[in-house]
Design an enzyme around this catalytic site. Sequence first.
Site, PDB file in Angstrom:
ATOM      1  N   ILE A  61       0.829  -1.204   0.000  1.00 30.38           N
ATOM      2  CA  ILE A  61       0.000   0.000   0.000  1.00 30.38           C
ATOM      3  C   ILE A  61       0.863   1.254   0.000  1.00 30.38           C
ATOM      4  O   ILE A  61       0.622   2.200  -0.763  1.00 30.38           O
ATOM      5  CB  ILE A  61      -0.957   0.013   1.208  1.00 30.38           C
ATOM      6  N   TYR A  62       1.887   1.273   0.843  1.00 29.63           N
ATOM      7  CA  TYR A  62       2.783   2.432   0.870  1.00 29.63           C
ATOM      8  C   TYR A  62       3.412   2.653  -0.506  1.00 29.63           C
ATOM      9  O   TYR A  62       3.426   3.774  -1.025  1.00 29.63           O
ATOM     10  CB  TYR A  62       3.876   2.226   1.916  1.00 29.63           C
ATOM     11  N   GLY A  63       3.932   1.588  -1.101  1.00 30.91           N
ATOM     12  CA  GLY A  63       4.559   1.705  -2.408  1.00 30.91           C
ATOM     13  C   GLY A  63       3.587   2.175  -3.472  1.00 30.91           C
ATOM     14  O   GLY A  63       3.955   2.960  -4.365  1.00 30.91           O
ATOM     15  N   SER A  79       1.048   4.150  -2.972  1.00 32.37           N
ATOM     16  CA  SER A  79       0.821   5.585  -2.770  1.00 32.37           C
ATOM     17  C   SER A  79       1.974   6.398  -3.344  1.00 32.37           C
ATOM     18  O   SER A  79       1.762   7.461  -3.943  1.00 32.37           O
ATOM     19  CB  SER A  79       0.625   5.899  -1.278  1.00 32.37           C
ATOM     20  N   LYS A  80       3.197   5.910  -3.193  1.00 31.14           N
ATOM     21  CA  LYS A  80       4.351   6.630  -3.723  1.00 31.14           C
ATOM     22  C   LYS A  80       4.445   6.503  -5.243  1.00 31.14           C
ATOM     23  O   LYS A  80       4.905   7.430  -5.918  1.00 31.14           O
ATOM     24  CB  LYS A  80       5.634   6.120  -3.055  1.00 31.14           C
TER      25      LYS A  80
END
Length: 265
Positions: free
Chosen positions: A151-153, A155-156
């Site tokens: 999820i973090y990746g 978003s980035k």
Amino acid sequence: MANIVITGSTKGIGFGLAKAFLDSGHKVVISGRSEETVRDALDRLQTPACKCCGLACDTSEHTQVEALWQFAQDTFGSVDIWINNAGLARTGWSILDIPQAEIEAMVRTNIVGTINGCRVAAAGMKQQGHGKIFNMLGGGSDGEYFPGMGIYGSSKRSLDYLTNALSSELKGTGILVGKIRPGMVVTEAVIREAKQNPDRFAQSRRFMNNLVDQVDTVAVYLARKMLEFNKTGEKIRWLTGGKIAARMLKGLVRKREDQFARHGL
């Protein structure tokens, strides 16, 4: 002398950037989610020679980002560099296991917050006729996969597209748009996650130690490159592929000084 706004700059790489710019004689507006964290950061940054002020700002709220721009403009007269640094990294879960609240927090901060910063800064800079906008990318922004960072990746990764789109839309306006890849930096978030999951950290510690750097080291380099930046759409990268390869090879013959020990890990 440049007038600079940095979101999410009461700690981590944002705080390091603020310090690097101030040490070079520039003026900086810092921001964080609460007045308390902003006051604390200002106390740590203030010297007789520095010109720094701050305002609490939740970047996921568009009106608060507008207030931050107005505060900077009222204080310094113009904004030369706007850095969308505010972000959340909640890693260690698979896409199926990550709590819904963590997903929504990252999306609101990393994506919505950066969009708000881009829109507000671009509108203000179009009126003043110049400026630079930088978006802080991170793991996953080039499409690479890291376990526990789905999820973090994502978003980035979206910020890479956003930056490309904004750069195209602002061509010919006098506004430059850039991307920042700081690499692996030992921040408060990294320390927190290491303490929360010591077993996982122990497994990756040796590998990570070859690649991580301290905030001050990276921030000084990034600040200088942002001041020199003159081609819209380009990426400023600290940890290049060549640097990664060189460090991994060097690590085979000589152990690097422990980059985590100084942080109590």
